[in-house]
Design a protein around this motif. Structure first.
Motif, PDB file in Angstrom:
ATOM      1  N   ALA A 199      19.346 -33.071 -19.288  1.00  0.00           N
ATOM      2  CA  ALA A 199      19.210 -33.843 -18.048  1.00  0.00           C
ATOM      3  C   ALA A 199      18.498 -33.057 -16.949  1.00  0.00           C
ATOM      4  N   LEU A 200      18.624 -31.729 -16.974  1.00  0.00           N
ATOM      5  CA  LEU A 200      18.023 -30.915 -15.916  1.00  0.00           C
ATOM      6  C   LEU A 200      16.504 -31.029 -15.890  1.00  0.00           C
ATOM      7  N   PHE A 201      15.910 -31.338 -17.023  1.00  0.00           N
ATOM      8  CA  PHE A 201      14.454 -31.329 -17.136  1.00  0.00           C
ATOM      9  C   PHE A 201      13.823 -32.686 -16.835  1.00  0.00           C
ATOM     10  N   GLU A 202      14.607 -33.624 -16.306  1.00  0.00           N
ATOM     11  CA  GLU A 202      14.043 -34.919 -15.959  1.00  0.00           C
ATOM     12  C   GLU A 202      12.923 -34.815 -14.923  1.00  0.00           C
ATOM     13  N   PRO A 203      12.999 -33.940 -13.899  1.00  0.00           N
ATOM     14  CA  PRO A 203      11.851 -33.828 -12.983  1.00  0.00           C
ATOM     15  C   PRO A 203      10.553 -33.429 -13.689  1.00  0.00           C
ATOM     16  N   VAL A 204      10.652 -32.576 -14.694  1.00  0.00           N
ATOM     17  CA  VAL A 204       9.463 -32.179 -15.461  1.00  0.00           C
ATOM     18  C   VAL A 204       8.961 -33.365 -16.275  1.00  0.00           C
ATOM     19  N   ARG A 205       9.884 -34.064 -16.915  1.00  0.00           N
ATOM     20  CA  ARG A 205       9.492 -35.226 -17.717  1.00  0.00           C
ATOM     21  C   ARG A 205       8.864 -36.313 -16.841  1.00  0.00           C
ATOM     22  N   ALA A 206       9.450 -36.554 -15.673  1.00  0.00           N
ATOM     23  CA  ALA A 206       8.928 -37.593 -14.781  1.00  0.00           C
ATOM     24  C   ALA A 206       7.496 -37.272 -14.346  1.00  0.00           C
ATOM     25  N   ARG A 207       7.251 -36.011 -14.027  1.00  0.00           N
ATOM     26  CA  ARG A 207       5.907 -35.612 -13.604  1.00  0.00           C
ATOM     27  C   ARG A 207       4.902 -35.812 -14.737  1.00  0.00           C
ATOM     28  N   LEU A 208       5.294 -35.437 -15.947  1.00  0.00           N
ATOM     29  CA  LEU A 208       4.377 -35.578 -17.076  1.00  0.00           C
ATOM     30  C   LEU A 208       4.174 -37.036 -17.463  1.00  0.00           C
ATOM     31  N   ARG A 209       5.239 -37.837 -17.375  1.00  0.00           N
ATOM     32  CA  ARG A 209       5.077 -39.267 -17.681  1.00  0.00           C
ATOM     33  C   ARG A 209       4.059 -39.914 -16.745  1.00  0.00           C
ATOM     34  N   GLU A 210       4.160 -39.566 -15.467  1.00  0.00           N
ATOM     35  CA  GLU A 210       3.219 -40.131 -14.495  1.00  0.00           C
ATOM     36  C   GLU A 210       1.794 -39.669 -14.771  1.00  0.00           C
ATOM     37  N   ARG A 211       1.637 -38.394 -15.090  1.00  0.00           N
ATOM     38  CA  ARG A 211       0.304 -37.848 -15.315  1.00  0.00           C
ATOM     39  C   ARG A 211      -0.331 -38.384 -16.586  1.00  0.00           C
ATOM     40  N   LEU A 271       5.175 -37.133 -27.076  1.00  0.00           N
ATOM     41  CA  LEU A 271       6.068 -35.982 -27.053  1.00  0.00           C
ATOM     42  C   LEU A 271       6.126 -35.368 -25.660  1.00  0.00           C
ATOM     43  N   ASP A 272       4.965 -35.158 -25.036  1.00  0.00           N
ATOM     44  CA  ASP A 272       4.929 -34.569 -23.704  1.00  0.00           C
ATOM     45  C   ASP A 272       5.584 -35.490 -22.677  1.00  0.00           C
ATOM     46  N   SER A 273       5.503 -36.812 -22.904  1.00  0.00           N
ATOM     47  CA  SER A 273       6.120 -37.775 -21.999  1.00  0.00           C
ATOM     48  C   SER A 273       7.604 -37.972 -22.306  1.00  0.00           C
ATOM     49  N   ALA A 274       8.088 -37.335 -23.363  1.00  0.00           N
ATOM     50  CA  ALA A 274       9.492 -37.389 -23.795  1.00  0.00           C
ATOM     51  C   ALA A 274       9.903 -38.761 -24.313  1.00  0.00           C
ATOM     52  N   VAL A 275       8.938 -39.593 -24.695  1.00  0.00           N
ATOM     53  CA  VAL A 275       9.260 -40.862 -25.342  1.00  0.00           C
ATOM     54  C   VAL A 275       9.770 -40.588 -26.753  1.00  0.00           C
ATOM     55  N   ILE A 276       9.190 -39.569 -27.383  1.00  0.00           N
ATOM     56  CA  ILE A 276       9.690 -39.081 -28.664  1.00  0.00           C
ATOM     57  C   ILE A 276      10.014 -37.602 -28.503  1.00  0.00           C
ATOM     58  N   ARG A 277      10.704 -37.049 -29.475  1.00  0.00           N
ATOM     59  CA  ARG A 277      10.970 -35.611 -29.442  1.00  0.00           C
ATOM     60  C   ARG A 277      11.015 -35.071 -30.865  1.00  0.00           C
ATOM     61  N   VAL A 278      10.920 -33.753 -30.960  1.00  0.00           N
ATOM     62  CA  VAL A 278      11.012 -33.080 -32.256  1.00  0.00           C
ATOM     63  C   VAL A 278      12.476 -33.015 -32.662  1.00  0.00           C
ATOM     64  N   VAL A 279      12.795 -33.537 -33.843  1.00  0.00           N
ATOM     65  CA  VAL A 279      14.187 -33.547 -34.295  1.00  0.00           C
ATOM     66  C   VAL A 279      14.405 -32.641 -35.503  1.00  0.00           C
ATOM     67  N   ALA A 280      13.326 -32.119 -36.079  1.00  0.00           N
ATOM     68  CA  ALA A 280      13.460 -31.191 -37.208  1.00  0.00           C
ATOM     69  C   ALA A 280      12.136 -30.470 -37.402  1.00  0.00           C
ATOM     70  N   GLY A 292      11.188 -22.040 -10.862  1.00  0.00           N
ATOM     71  CA  GLY A 292      11.875 -23.306 -11.050  1.00  0.00           C
ATOM     72  C   GLY A 292      11.249 -24.215 -12.079  1.00  0.00           C
ATOM     73  N   TRP A 293      10.132 -23.779 -12.690  1.00  0.00           N
ATOM     74  CA  TRP A 293       9.421 -24.568 -13.704  1.00  0.00           C
ATOM     75  C   TRP A 293       9.003 -25.928 -13.160  1.00  0.00           C
ATOM     76  N   LEU A 294       8.692 -25.970 -11.867  1.00  0.00           N
ATOM     77  CA  LEU A 294       8.239 -27.190 -11.218  1.00  0.00           C
ATOM     78  C   LEU A 294       7.038 -26.881 -10.350  1.00  0.00           C
ATOM     79  N   LYS A 295       6.234 -27.894 -10.079  1.00  0.00           N
ATOM     80  CA  LYS A 295       5.116 -27.726  -9.167  1.00  0.00           C
ATOM     81  C   LYS A 295       5.652 -27.521  -7.751  1.00  0.00           C
ATOM     82  N   SER A 296       5.252 -26.436  -7.102  1.00  0.00           N
ATOM     83  CA  SER A 296       5.697 -26.181  -5.734  1.00  0.00           C
ATOM     84  C   SER A 296       4.681 -25.280  -5.040  1.00  0.00           C
TER      85      SER A 296
END
Length: 414
Positions: free
Chosen positions: A102-114, A173-182, A235-239
């Motif tokens: 859940a902590l990485f939602e800001p990163v995912r949101a930024r990438l989804r938009e981009r 994958l980058d947008s987190a719609v899918i993810r690596v499971v194995a 913080g692994w975020l754009k700032s």
């Protein structure tokens, strides 16, 4: 206002190595590590960077193997398939404990938009990929047949070279719609993220955005431990630089972080308040410190090396990964691995492992001019290199070139 700690450089680097699980000798007896032990190590580090380049093996395996005598890649693969870890962007593409999803939602949101426009441009292919994953479950990239070639964002020129399905998978994958499971070796198996989260009962991304951003910064600080506000990855975020300084200042003001003035270092550093006792303990134990081994070989994307400027400040060691440097211009080699002995970085090793022949070839072993006298580390080095070779399945070692030249005869490994 919180009073700054004044500390000797050697103490700070030992503190950093201790928190990175890189200080001290190997245990006398060690059994193979299971998934739970590996997960505990990943939690301690915060995350571990993934990289497909495998001069010996992948970066993630080299990072964990440098810290855990009994580590095997099977344990990490088990954690991934059991949904105990996930892969996403922290310092870069990383393996991260699943409880931090859940902590990485800001990163995912930024990438989804981009990436939304790129996904829309591949809409038909994207829907085809998602439909197959929904119907068939986890699939690797090779399971999808391309309809056309497109220009992937990783291509060096604007020439269609990439399968449309491959690009779609990476965008999803980058947008987190899918993810690596194995994983099977370097081959990734993908599945739809939402269905996996529901099946595992994992937390959704319903945290307040500001809370998530602060929690992600806390995780970054936990992973780095010795922090400077100049780091653009903070913080692994754009700032902006001003925002980074303000974030650190706020933590100093409320007592969560302590300024650290390192002797002979101009950069202002900071540590977590809860780490002060450990740092002071290491200062008290300085007279009893044992400078001997073991020797560890660190991959180019090791957690310790994430902030190159910090390595210069604390270790007086300049490191550049020369993978993108033309071969004729390389000084230390394609996959030069820094050599850690005790609390010092004493040189670099450029290895290649031929799995068919079982030969580990060291194309160049280059020691720093400031390295201690050879008799202080050569025994530890022999043991470390032999262990490194056996850990990765090599049956013999060949050293092609050393700096200084006479070191090759002193090693007597061939």
């Amino acid at each position: 206002m919180t009073t700054a700690l004044h500390m000797n450089k050697k103490i700070v680097r030992r503190f950093l190595l201790q928190t990175q699980a890189l200080l001290g000798r190997w245990p006398a007896v060690s059994l193979p590590s299971g998934p739970n032990q590996v997960l505990s190590l990943i939690r301690s580090l915060g995350c571990v960077q993934i990289d497909p380049v495998a001069a010996v093996t992948g970066n993630q395996h080299l990072v964990l193997g440098a810290r855990d005598l009994g580590y095997t890649a099977d344990s990490l693969n088990t954690l991934l398939s059991d949904h105990k870890v996930f892969e996403y962007f922290a310092n870069a593409a990383c393996v991260i404990p699943m409880e931090d999803y859940a902590l990485f939602e800001p990163v995912r949101a930024r990438l989804r938009e981009r990436l939304a426009p790129s996904l829309q441009g591949l809409e038909k292919t994207v829907q085809h990929v998602l439909q197959r994953l929904k119907e068939e479950g986890p699939l690797p990239s090779r399971a999808f047949r391309a309809v056309e070639r497109v220009s992937g964002y990783w291509d060096s020129a604007d020439v269609p070279k990439t399968k449309d399905t491959t690009l779609a998978l990476n965008l999803l994958l980058d947008s987190a719609v899918i993810r690596v499971v194995a994983r099977q070796g370097n081959e990734r198996y993908f599945h739809i993220t939402e269905s996996e989260l529901q099946q595992q009962g994992l937390p959704k991304e319903d945290m307040d955005v500001l809370v998530q951003r602060q929690a992600l910064l806390d995780k970054y600080i936990h992973a780095y431990r010795v922090v400077d506000a100049r780091d653009p990855r903070l913080g692994w975020l754009k700032s902006t630089a001003a925002e980074r300084r303000a974030d650190i200042a706020a933590r100093v003001s409320d007592g969560r972080m302590i300024p650290l003035k390192v002797e002979d270092v101009a950069t202002p550093y900071y540590i977590r308040a809860e780490d002060e006792d450990l740092l002071l303990h290491m200062e008290r134990e300085e007279p009893h410190y044992d400078p001997s081994g073991p020797v560890r070989f660190l991959p180019p994307l090791d957690n310790l090396l994430w902030r190159r400027e910090r390595i210069v400040d604390l270790f007086d060691f300049h490191y550049k990964w020369e993978i993108y440097t033309p071969e004729v211009k390389r000084t230390y080699g394609y996959y030069a691995m820094p050599i850690l002995h005790g609390d010092r970085l004493i040189g670099r090793m450029d290895p290649r492992l031929d799995r068919k022949t079982g030969v580990l070839t060291v194309r160049l072993l280059s020691m720093e001019e400031t390295a201690p006298p050879v008799e202080e580390w050569i025994t530890d080095f022999r043991e470390g290199l032999q262990f490194f070779a056996s850990m990765h399945g090599a049956r013999s070692i060949t050293i092609e070139k050393t700096v200084p030249k006479e070191l090759k005869k002193q090693l007597k490994l061939i």
